[in-house]
Design a protein around this motif. Structure first.
Motif, PDB file in Angstrom:
ATOM      1  N   SER A 116       0.862  -1.180   0.000  1.00 43.21           N
ATOM      2  CA  SER A 116       0.000   0.000   0.000  1.00 43.21           C
ATOM      3  C   SER A 116       0.901   1.233   0.000  1.00 43.21           C
ATOM      4  O   SER A 116       2.116   1.133   0.250  1.00 43.21           O
ATOM      5  N   LEU A 117       0.333   2.397  -0.233  1.00 40.76           N
ATOM      6  CA  LEU A 117       1.119   3.636  -0.209  1.00 40.76           C
ATOM      7  C   LEU A 117       1.748   3.840   1.166  1.00 40.76           C
ATOM      8  O   LEU A 117       2.930   4.153   1.279  1.00 40.76           O
ATOM      9  N   ARG A 118       0.975   3.617   2.217  1.00 41.94           N
ATOM     10  CA  ARG A 118       1.484   3.775   3.580  1.00 41.94           C
ATOM     11  C   ARG A 118       2.640   2.803   3.847  1.00 41.94           C
ATOM     12  O   ARG A 118       3.690   3.182   4.382  1.00 41.94           O
ATOM     13  N   GLU A 119       2.456   1.526   3.468  1.00 35.87           N
ATOM     14  CA  GLU A 119       3.513   0.520   3.663  1.00 35.87           C
ATOM     15  C   GLU A 119       4.766   0.879   2.872  1.00 35.87           C
ATOM     16  O   GLU A 119       5.885   0.724   3.373  1.00 35.87           O
ATOM     17  N   TYR A 120       4.581   1.359   1.636  1.00 32.12           N
ATOM     18  CA  TYR A 120       5.734   1.735   0.818  1.00 32.12           C
ATOM     19  C   TYR A 120       6.553   2.813   1.517  1.00 32.12           C
ATOM     20  O   TYR A 120       7.772   2.699   1.621  1.00 32.12           O
ATOM     21  N   HIS A 121       5.912   3.849   2.007  1.00 28.19           N
ATOM     22  CA  HIS A 121       6.659   4.942   2.645  1.00 28.19           C
ATOM     23  C   HIS A 121       7.243   4.528   3.986  1.00 28.19           C
ATOM     24  O   HIS A 121       8.319   5.000   4.355  1.00 28.19           O
ATOM     25  N   GLN A 122       6.600   3.609   4.709  1.00 31.42           N
ATOM     26  CA  GLN A 122       7.186   3.096   5.949  1.00 31.42           C
ATOM     27  C   GLN A 122       8.468   2.329   5.641  1.00 31.42           C
ATOM     28  O   GLN A 122       9.489   2.514   6.311  1.00 31.42           O
ATOM     29  N   GLU A 123       8.434   1.482   4.601  1.00 34.12           N
ATOM     30  CA  GLU A 123       9.619   0.723   4.184  1.00 34.12           C
ATOM     31  C   GLU A 123      10.726   1.668   3.717  1.00 34.12           C
ATOM     32  O   GLU A 123      11.896   1.492   4.055  1.00 34.12           O
ATOM     33  N   GLU A 124      10.344   2.670   2.933  1.00 34.55           N
ATOM     34  CA  GLU A 124      11.311   3.641   2.410  1.00 34.55           C
ATOM     35  C   GLU A 124      11.976   4.401   3.558  1.00 34.55           C
ATOM     36  O   GLU A 124      13.195   4.602   3.565  1.00 34.55           O
ATOM     37  N   ASN A 125      11.200   4.842   4.536  1.00 30.14           N
ATOM     38  CA  ASN A 125      11.740   5.577   5.674  1.00 30.14           C
ATOM     39  C   ASN A 125      12.657   4.704   6.513  1.00 30.14           C
ATOM     40  O   ASN A 125      13.667   5.176   7.023  1.00 30.14           O
ATOM     41  N   GLN A 126      12.346   3.408   6.675  1.00 33.81           N
ATOM     42  CA  GLN A 126      13.206   2.506   7.413  1.00 33.81           C
ATOM     43  C   GLN A 126      14.536   2.321   6.701  1.00 33.81           C
ATOM     44  O   GLN A 126      15.591   2.240   7.335  1.00 33.81           O
ATOM     45  N   GLU A 127      14.503   2.230   5.363  1.00 35.52           N
ATOM     46  CA  GLU A 127      15.738   2.089   4.578  1.00 35.52           C
ATOM     47  C   GLU A 127      16.634   3.306   4.755  1.00 35.52           C
ATOM     48  O   GLU A 127      17.852   3.179   4.838  1.00 35.52           O
ATOM     49  N   GLU A 128      16.059   4.488   4.804  1.00 34.85           N
ATOM     50  CA  GLU A 128      16.832   5.716   4.983  1.00 34.85           C
ATOM     51  C   GLU A 128      17.522   5.764   6.336  1.00 34.85           C
ATOM     52  O   GLU A 128      18.580   6.349   6.470  1.00 34.85           O
ATOM     53  N   LEU A 129      16.919   5.147   7.347  1.00 36.08           N
ATOM     54  CA  LEU A 129      17.492   5.144   8.694  1.00 36.08           C
ATOM     55  C   LEU A 129      18.681   4.182   8.809  1.00 36.08           C
ATOM     56  O   LEU A 129      19.499   4.329   9.704  1.00 36.08           O
ATOM     57  N   ARG A 130      18.764   3.211   7.904  1.00 36.59           N
ATOM     58  CA  ARG A 130      19.851   2.216   7.968  1.00 36.59           C
ATOM     59  C   ARG A 130      21.158   2.779   7.524  1.00 36.59           C
ATOM     60  O   ARG A 130      21.500   3.584   6.883  1.00 36.59           O
TER      61      ARG A 130
END
Length: 170
Positions: A156-170
């Motif tokens: 979903s759009l929400r899931e996509y941005h949650q995954e994207e934000n987690q990747e940025e934190l790594r």
């Protein structure tokens, strides 16, 4: 401009002035042929290869959908849909940072689109066409929808941005 007479029609499909106005150059053109019920989308290219598109229907009728994925946009998470058909020969501009898809409402559709950047499989992205938070009306009965396995698995759009934000934190 579309000119019609007893012989048929003439249509200017592209003029460089469009690119100048939009401040975008188109580097690639794609075409697809799809049968009734086909749903393609919702697709996008991830930065730095986010694509603008100029889409149109050569034959048939589709419901064309744009979803604003730009988190800093006033229209983030909203969608726009337009029914495009060969009779009107209208075009739709899809800005970079937006997901795009279409459903085929007639027997068959021939669909063409210009892209501002080339396609790179490593930057391919998608969001779920039936994301309940988006509530997109595709103009088809659920039983008639033909969608690829790949498109069924998008987040979903929400899931996509949650995954994207987690990747940025790594």
């Amino acid at each position: 401009m579309l000119w019609r007479d007893q012989r048929g029609y003439f249509l200017e499909t592209y003029n460089h002035a469009i690119s100048d106005y939009l401040q975008i150059s188109f580097v690639q053109e794609n075409e697809s042929r799809s049968s009734y019920g086909t749903l393609r989308g919702l697709h996008f290219q991830k930065d730095p290869w986010a694509q603008a598109k100029l889409v149109r229907v050569l034959r048939g009728r589709v419901r064309d959908v744009i979803v604003d994925m730009r988190q800093d946009s006033a229209t983030y998470g909203q969608h726009l849909f337009v029914d495009l058909c060969e009779d009107k020969q209208e075009q739709l501009f899809v800005p970079p940072g937006c997901a795009h898809g279409f459903s085929v409402l007639g027997e068959e559709a021939l669909f063409a689109y210009k892209c501002s950047k080339p396609y790179f499989p490593d930057h391919d992205g998608g969001i779920l066409y039936c994301d309940p938070e988006l509530g997109i009306p595709w103009g088809l009965e659920e039983k008639d929808i033909l969608v690829s396995e790949k498109d069924r698995k998008h987040p979903s759009l929400r899931e996509y941005h949650q995954e994207e934000n987690q990747e940025e934190l790594r």
